[in-house]
Design a protein around this motif. Structure first.
Motif, short mmCIF file in Angstrom:
data_model
loop_
_atom_site.label_atom_id
_atom_site.label_comp_id
_atom_site.label_asym_id
_atom_site.label_seq_id
_atom_site.Cartn_x
_atom_site.Cartn_y
_atom_site.Cartn_z
N LEU A 1 13.58 11.25 0.81
CA LEU A 1 12.52 10.71 1.68
C LEU A 1 11.85 11.84 2.44
CD1 LEU A 1 14.38 7.60 3.18
CD2 LEU A 1 12.59 7.55 1.46
N ALA B 1 9.34 13.81 0.36
CA ALA B 1 8.09 13.07 0.19
C ALA B 1 7.27 13.10 1.48
CB ALA B 1 8.39 11.63 -0.22
N PRO C 1 -7.43 13.88 10.18
CA PRO C 1 -7.26 14.00 11.63
C PRO C 1 -5.87 13.62 12.11
CG PRO C 1 -8.60 12.09 11.07
CD PRO C 1 -8.35 12.81 9.80
N ASN D 1 9.73 8.23 7.70
CA ASN D 1 11.15 8.48 7.48
C ASN D 1 11.40 9.95 7.17
OD1 ASN D 1 10.15 8.52 4.78
ND2 ASN D 1 10.58 6.35 4.59
N TYR E 1 -1.68 4.65 -1.56
CA TYR E 1 -2.82 4.77 -0.65
C TYR E 1 -4.06 4.26 -1.40
CZ TYR E 1 0.37 7.39 2.23
OH TYR E 1 1.44 7.74 3.00
N GLY F 1 -11.45 10.47 5.57
CA GLY F 1 -10.17 10.86 6.18
C GLY F 1 -8.99 10.19 5.54
N ASN G 1 -6.69 10.20 1.81
CA ASN G 1 -6.45 10.72 0.45
C ASN G 1 -5.88 9.61 -0.41
OD1 ASN G 1 -7.20 13.43 1.00
ND2 ASN G 1 -5.27 13.64 2.11
N ILE H 1 7.04 -0.47 2.92
CA ILE H 1 5.57 -0.41 2.88
C ILE H 1 5.14 -0.16 1.44
CG2 ILE H 1 3.53 0.84 3.68
CD1 ILE H 1 5.03 1.49 6.23
N ARG I 1 -1.12 1.27 1.71
CA ARG I 1 -1.96 1.44 2.89
C ARG I 1 -3.39 1.31 2.41
NH1 ARG I 1 -0.23 6.31 6.66
NH2 ARG I 1 -2.45 6.23 7.08
N ILE J 1 -1.78 -2.27 6.30
CA ILE J 1 -0.54 -1.97 5.58
C ILE J 1 -0.02 -3.24 4.93
CG2 ILE J 1 1.91 -1.44 5.98
CD1 ILE J 1 1.00 0.67 7.98
N LYS K 1 -2.60 -1.20 10.79
CA LYS K 1 -1.74 -0.02 10.89
C LYS K 1 -1.24 0.20 12.32
CE LYS K 1 -2.97 4.31 11.11
NZ LYS K 1 -3.79 5.50 10.89
N ILE L 1 2.00 -1.84 13.52
CA ILE L 1 3.27 -1.72 12.79
C ILE L 1 4.47 -1.68 13.73
CG2 ILE L 1 3.18 0.81 12.53
CD1 ILE L 1 4.16 -0.89 9.51
N ASP L 2 4.28 -1.11 14.93
CA ASP L 2 5.39 -1.04 15.88
C ASP L 2 5.84 -2.42 16.34
OD1 ASP L 2 5.88 1.67 15.92
OD2 ASP L 2 4.26 2.05 17.33
N ASP M 1 14.22 0.55 9.84
CA ASP M 1 14.12 1.60 8.84
C ASP M 1 12.92 1.36 7.93
OD1 ASP M 1 16.71 3.25 8.95
OD2 ASP M 1 17.42 1.18 9.00
N PHE M 2 12.38 2.46 7.41
CA PHE M 2 11.35 2.37 6.37
C PHE M 2 11.92 2.99 5.11
CE2 PHE M 2 9.04 2.21 10.32
CZ PHE M 2 8.10 1.22 10.09
N ILE M 3 11.81 2.28 4.00
CA ILE M 3 12.53 2.78 2.81
C ILE M 3 11.61 3.32 1.71
CG2 ILE M 3 14.67 1.46 3.06
CD1 ILE M 3 13.41 -0.61 1.15
N THR M 4 10.30 3.23 1.92
CA THR M 4 9.40 3.76 0.89
C THR M 4 9.01 5.20 1.22
OG1 THR M 4 7.79 2.37 2.00
CG2 THR M 4 8.35 1.77 -0.23
N LYS M 5 8.81 5.97 0.16
CA LYS M 5 8.43 7.38 0.34
C LYS M 5 6.97 7.49 0.73
CE LYS M 5 11.64 9.14 -3.12
NZ LYS M 5 11.73 9.71 -4.46
N ALA M 6 6.64 8.50 1.52
CA ALA M 6 5.26 8.68 2.01
C ALA M 6 4.31 8.95 0.85
CB ALA M 6 5.22 9.85 2.97
#
Lengths: 162, 277
Positions: free
Chosen positions: A45, A48, A62, A68, B65, B76, B78, B144, B147, B204, B262, B265-266, B272-277
Motif C-alpha cells: 500500500l 502505491a 495542487p 494508507n 481515477y 488538476g 491525473n 474506494i 474517484r 468517491i 470527497k 469522506i471523514d 482503514d482504507f484497503i485500496t491502493k492509491a
C-alpha cells in the motif's frame, strides 16, 4: 515413596515449565508471523501511495489525498535536522541525519520515502523511497487518521489540517 | 501468359483481406479499454482469493481515477481513464437536452458503482477476514473504487438532483434487472437515500465492510446511506442472507456501494482504507 496430595513433584514442575516455554515460543512465533504478514501488505500500500504522491507532484497537482497505510510516515531525506545525544548537560555527539541506505546506494542526493517509522535505519528495514527534490516542513508527515490531504506548492508539501 | 512469382487476383484479395482484418483486430484491442478492465478483474480475483484463503491473501485493488468529460480535460486530475459524454444529444418530446446529458452522466456513475459492487464480491464474500485487534475493537474497512471528477463543460450543468439519480438507477438495466436492484437488492427506492450530485465537486465511489468487535460497538455507519445500521440490516437482503459467520450477531457485514463527496469522506469514519492509491 509417598506422593502427598497437592504436592507438585519436581518432574511435574519441569513439565509445566517446559510447556510454558513452548507456549510462549508458539505465541512469539505466531505474533511475529502476523506482523511480518501485515508489514508486507502495508508495504504494498505504501509503495502505491508514494508513487501516487510523486506522480501528482510531477503533474503539479495542487493537492493529493493519502489513504494508507495508517501510522506510516512520509518523509524527505536528508532531514534538515541534527541528531544530538545528551548525557545530562553534556552533549556526547552531534550528527547530521543523512540519507537512508536505500537512497544512498542508488546515488540519490535527495529522496522522499514512506516508512513505518521516521528513522533513517528503520526506513531501510521497512520503507520505500523515490528520488525527489520536494520539501516537507519538519521533515516528515505521519499518516494518522487517514485520509490525509497534502498541499503541494512548488515542491513544498504541507499537511492540510482537518 | 502467367509469369513465375506473379500474384494472382485471388492471392492479392486474400492478402488485402488478411491485412485489413489484422488492422481491425489491432484497432479493437487498443480501443476496447482492455487495461481498465484488467485492473478491475485483478481486484475482483484478489478479493475472491482472499475470501477463500485460510490465512488471508493480499488484496490487489487500485483506485480508478475517472474523468467524466463533455469534451474537455478534468483540471488538476491525473485520470486513469475518461468517460466521454455526448453533449450534442437531440431533445425528445419528453426529455430536454440537459436531462438527456444528465442521464448519461448518471449512467456513467451507475456503471462505476456497479463495477465497484462486483469487484468486491457483491456483498457475498468476506475480504477483510484475518486476525487483528479489530476482533476486539470493531472496524469499518472502506474500499474506494473510483474517484470521479467532471470537466468544465459538465460543471456548467450545475448539479443533479438525488431523485433524478434514483430514477436513472431504476430505469437503467443491469443484466435482467435494474441497476438499483443489483446494487441494493431491493425495489423500494424510498429506503435508500442519496445526496444531490454537485458537478463542480469531486466524488468517491466506495463500498466496505463493518464489523462489530468483541467488546466494542460497531463503528457508526449512519452516514453511509444516510440511514442507521439497524435499519440497514433490516432491509438489505445481503445482510440477512450473507451475514458473515464468524461472530453471527456481532457482525454487520458488507456496506452497500455508495457515492460521497470527497470532502465528506471523514464523516464516514472509516478505520482503514484497503485500496491502493
Amino acid at each position: 515413596m509417598k506422593n502427598r496430595r497437592g504436592f507438585l513433584l519436581a518432574e511435574e514442575t519441569l513439565k509445566i515449565v517446559i510447556a510454558l516455554i513452548c507456549i510462549s515460543f508458539l505465541i512469539y512465533l505466531l505474533t511475529s508471523l502476523y506482523f511480518k504478514n501485515k508489514d508486507s501488505k502495508d508495504l504494498e500500500l505504501a509503495k502505491a501511495s508514494l508513487e501516487h504522491l510523486v506522480n501528482e507532484i510531477n503533474a503539479k497537482a495542487p493537492s493529493v489525498e493519502i489513504y494508507n497505510p495508517k501510522g506510516w510516515v512520509i518523509g524527505v531525506w536528508p532531514h534538515d535536522t541534527t541528531k544530538r545525544i545528551w548525557y545530562y548537560l553534556f552533549l556526547l555527539s552531534e550528527t547530521k541525519i543523512g540519507l537512508p541506505k536505500y537512497c544512498e546506494n542508488l546515488g540519490w542526493d535527495r529522496c522522499i520515502c514512506i516508512c513505518k517509522k521516521d528513522d533513517q535505519d528503520k526506513c531501510d528495514d521497512l520503507g520505500f523511497c523515490l528520488e525527489s527534490d520536494s520539501k516537507i516542513e519538519g521533515g516528515a508527515i505521519e499518516i494518522e487518521k487517514p485520509p490525509i490531504t497534502l498541499k503541494i506548492d512548488g515542491g513544498e508539501i504541507t499537511k492540510v489540517a482537518k | 501468359m502467367k509469369r513465375k512469382g506473379e500474384l494472382t487476383t485471388q492471392q492479392l484479395v486474400t492478402l488485402i483481406i488478411l491485412i485489413v482484418s489484422f488492422g481491425i483486430i489491432l484497432f479493437l484491442i487498443f480501443n476496447l479499454g482492455l487495461g481498465e478492465t484488467t485492473n478491475k478483474e485483478i481486484c475482483h480475483n484478489s478479493v475472491l482469493l482472499k475470501s477463500k484463503s485460510v490465512v488471508g491473501g493480499v488484496l490487489d485493488c487500485k483506485i480508478n481515477y475517472v474523468c467524466i468529460s463533455g469534451g474537455g480535460k478534468c483540471e488538476g486530475f491525473n485520470e486513469d481513464y475518461t468517460l466521454d459524454i455526448d453533449m450534442n444529444l437531440k431533445p425528445t418530446e419528453k426529455k430536454t437536452k440537459e436531462d438527456l446529458i444528465k442521464e448519461e452522466i448518471m449512467k456513467a456513475i451507475a456503471n462505476e458503482m456497479a463495477d465497484c459492487w462486483w469487484m468486491f464480491g457483491e456483498g457475498k464474500v468476506d475480504y477483510v477476514k484475518g486476525i487483528d485487534w479489530s476482533k476486539i475493537t470493531g472496524k469499518k474497512v472502506c474500499a474506494i473504487c473510483s474517484r470521479i471528477k467532471f470537466d468544465s463543460e459538465i460543471k456548467e450543468l450545475g448539479s443533479i438532483d438525488s431523485s433524478f439519480f434514483k430514477k436513472t438507477l431504476i430505469d437503467s438495466k443491469k443484466g435482467g434487472d435494474t441497476y438499483f436492484y443489483y446494487l441494493y437488492g431491493i425495489h423500494d427506492v424510498s429506503k435508500v437515500n442519496f445526496e444531490d450530485i454537485d458537478l463542480g465537486e469531486e466524488y468517491i465511489v466506495l463500498t466496505g465492510v463493518a464489523k462489530k468487535g468483541f467488546f466494542g460497538a460497531a463503528k457508526d455507519i449512519d452516514n453511509w446511506l444516510l440511514t442507521g445500521v439497524d435499519l440497514l440490516n433490516s432491509w438489505i437482503p445481503y445482510f440477512k442472507e450473507h451475514k458473515m459467520a464468524d461472530y453471527n450477531d456481532k457482525e454487520y457485514g458488507p456496506l452497500p456501494v455508495t457515492i460521497k463527496k470527497k470532502e465528506d469522506i471523514d464523516k464516514l469514519t472509516c478505520t482503514d482504507f484497503i485500496t491502493k492509491a
